[in-house]
Design an enzyme around this catalytic site. Sequence first.
Site, PDB file in Angstrom:
ATOM      1  N   ASN A   1       0.849  -1.200   0.000  1.00 49.91           N
ATOM      2  CA  ASN A   1       0.000   0.000   0.000  1.00 49.91           C
ATOM      3  C   ASN A   1       0.877   1.240   0.000  1.00 49.91           C
ATOM      4  OD1 ASN A   1       0.543   0.768   2.853  1.00 49.91           O
ATOM      5  ND2 ASN A   1      -0.374  -1.250   3.199  1.00 49.91           N
TER       6      ASN A   1
ATOM      7  N   LYS B   1     -11.706  -2.883  18.484  1.00 45.92           N
ATOM      8  CA  LYS B   1     -10.358  -3.382  18.795  1.00 45.92           C
ATOM      9  C   LYS B   1      -9.942  -3.046  20.224  1.00 45.92           C
ATOM     10  CE  LYS B   1      -9.304  -3.540  13.967  1.00 45.92           C
ATOM     11  NZ  LYS B   1      -8.356  -3.596  12.883  1.00 45.92           N
TER      12      LYS B   1
ATOM     13  N   PHE C   1      -4.410   3.741  14.530  1.00 47.18           N
ATOM     14  CA  PHE C   1      -4.631   4.766  13.508  1.00 47.18           C
ATOM     15  C   PHE C   1      -5.735   4.270  12.583  1.00 47.18           C
ATOM     16  CE2 PHE C   1      -1.551   8.297  13.031  1.00 47.18           C
ATOM     17  CZ  PHE C   1      -0.876   8.122  14.230  1.00 47.18           C
TER      18      PHE C   1
ATOM     19  N   ASP D   1      -4.349  -6.317   4.734  1.00 45.40           N
ATOM     20  CA  ASP D   1      -5.455  -7.129   5.283  1.00 45.40           C
ATOM     21  C   ASP D   1      -5.487  -8.526   4.667  1.00 45.40           C
ATOM     22  OD1 ASP D   1      -6.412  -5.102   6.897  1.00 45.40           O
ATOM     23  OD2 ASP D   1      -7.577  -4.202   5.266  1.00 45.40           O
TER      24      ASP D   1
ATOM     25  N   ASP E   1      -4.840  -9.773  12.261  1.00 39.91           N
ATOM     26  CA  ASP E   1      -5.136  -8.386  12.621  1.00 39.91           C
ATOM     27  C   ASP E   1      -4.335  -8.051  13.893  1.00 39.91           C
ATOM     28  OD1 ASP E   1      -6.181  -6.002  13.509  1.00 39.91           O
ATOM     29  OD2 ASP E   1      -8.210  -6.447  12.819  1.00 39.91           O
TER      30      ASP E   1
ATOM     31  N   LYS F   1       9.698 -16.026 -10.658  1.00 43.07           N
ATOM     32  CA  LYS F   1       8.948 -14.882 -11.182  1.00 43.07           C
ATOM     33  C   LYS F   1       7.868 -15.394 -12.123  1.00 43.07           C
ATOM     34  CE  LYS F   1       9.566 -10.652 -13.786  1.00 43.07           C
ATOM     35  NZ  LYS F   1      10.272 -10.107 -14.922  1.00 43.07           N
TER      36      LYS F   1
END
Length: 393
Positions: free
Chosen positions: A207, A337, A319, A275, A302, A285
């Site tokens: 990400n 959480k 966050f 996730d 998680d 590859k």
Amino acid sequence: MASHKIILGITGGIAAYKAAELTRLLIKNDFDVQIVMTESASHFITPLTFQALSGKEVLTNLWKSNASNGMSHIELSRDYDLIVIAPASANFLAKLTHGFADDLLSSLCLARVCPIAVAPSMNMHMWTNKATQRNVSQLKKDGVLFCGPDSGEQACGDIGFGRMMDTEELLKSIQNHLTPKILKNKKILITSGGTIEMIDDVRGITNLSSGNMGAAIANTANSMGASVTLITSKYQNFSENINVIYASNAHTMYDAVLQHIKDQDIFISVAAVSDYKPKEKFKGKLKKDSLNLTLQLTPTIDILKEVGLSKNKIFKVGFAAESENLIENAQKKMKAKNLDLIVANLIHESVSLEDTKVSIIDKNNVIDLPKSNKIIAAKAILKEIAHRINADK
Ligand SMILES: Cc1cc2nc3c(=O)[nH]c(=O)nc-3n(C[C@H](O)[C@H](O)[C@H](O)COP(=O)(O)O)c2cc1C
């Protein structure tokens, strides 16, 4: 309002050009900077450069006073938290030792009511000269803070002690000196950066998290006196006494968290942990001719939830990066959480950017902070955490 006001004194040495970079870094880090230059310094770099960088008139002349009573040399240090002389020439150290006051910078140093730090910069023989060393030892006894010098290749070609301390390191020393130690004796575990889950040997699911927010929190917590362990996927510029552990994917990050969480007072999960991961990792590859390739994904662990729901009594901070319904979604995440605090930010206002705009949320309050760079946001977040932890005692 800027967090600290400092006078940056620049004296006549080859390293005067580095003071331009230092000025830029100080301003970026929320300092209000007033530049004062000696006459010699302006032979190396023009006051105009510093005026442009600091956005303020550069002061050079004892006789051209800006103070209403004509006494800039006395007025100036009254209003400032710290004087930093960078670079500090051998001549200026000698003047400081003996209390000379024959120009604006030396006069205001003599009249100061705030602490002073110096970053010496000179040829190695000037530095090791007995006269300079006598001055250095007297100045240290007088409470002057020394930053450097460093050792290495010098402008004249000599190799040895006398180089001005690296500007990033100098910034850290200044921040460290000025930051109240509100997290003294606290142990903080932080995760940071975006993880990567490998598809084959060269490709992965990742990400846009830059790791900048985690680095800002880790470095600031360190300068607030905390003992910091940082588990991160990004190689960045971290303060030297931070215990840095590299972990690239959710699984290794979780293992590292489990290994280090015992005895911690605070856990701050800044990392953007993937996730999902591919159900199986391909060897080598993947070839382009593997047409109609379907990637099967499976959820990763998680980490934040595991820590949040554990019996561990540490203060837990998460966050939340959201694309919509920021506060509502962050509050849900905090509850699900079992966190003590959550820092919410919109993706387009924070992820992979230098600046951020965050809201700090606990069970009772939402504090919206203005847009700022991540270091300023880190300070505000850590102050809120320290406030709650110290109030719990
Ligand atoms: C080209 C050149 C480079 C110099 N570099 C340094 C230096 O790096 N460090 C230093 O202490 N003095 C250096 N000097 C000598 C100082 O500029 C000189 O001692 C001057 O009087 C310092 O004035 P100030 O302390 O008022 O700024 C240099 C002089 C010249 C001509």
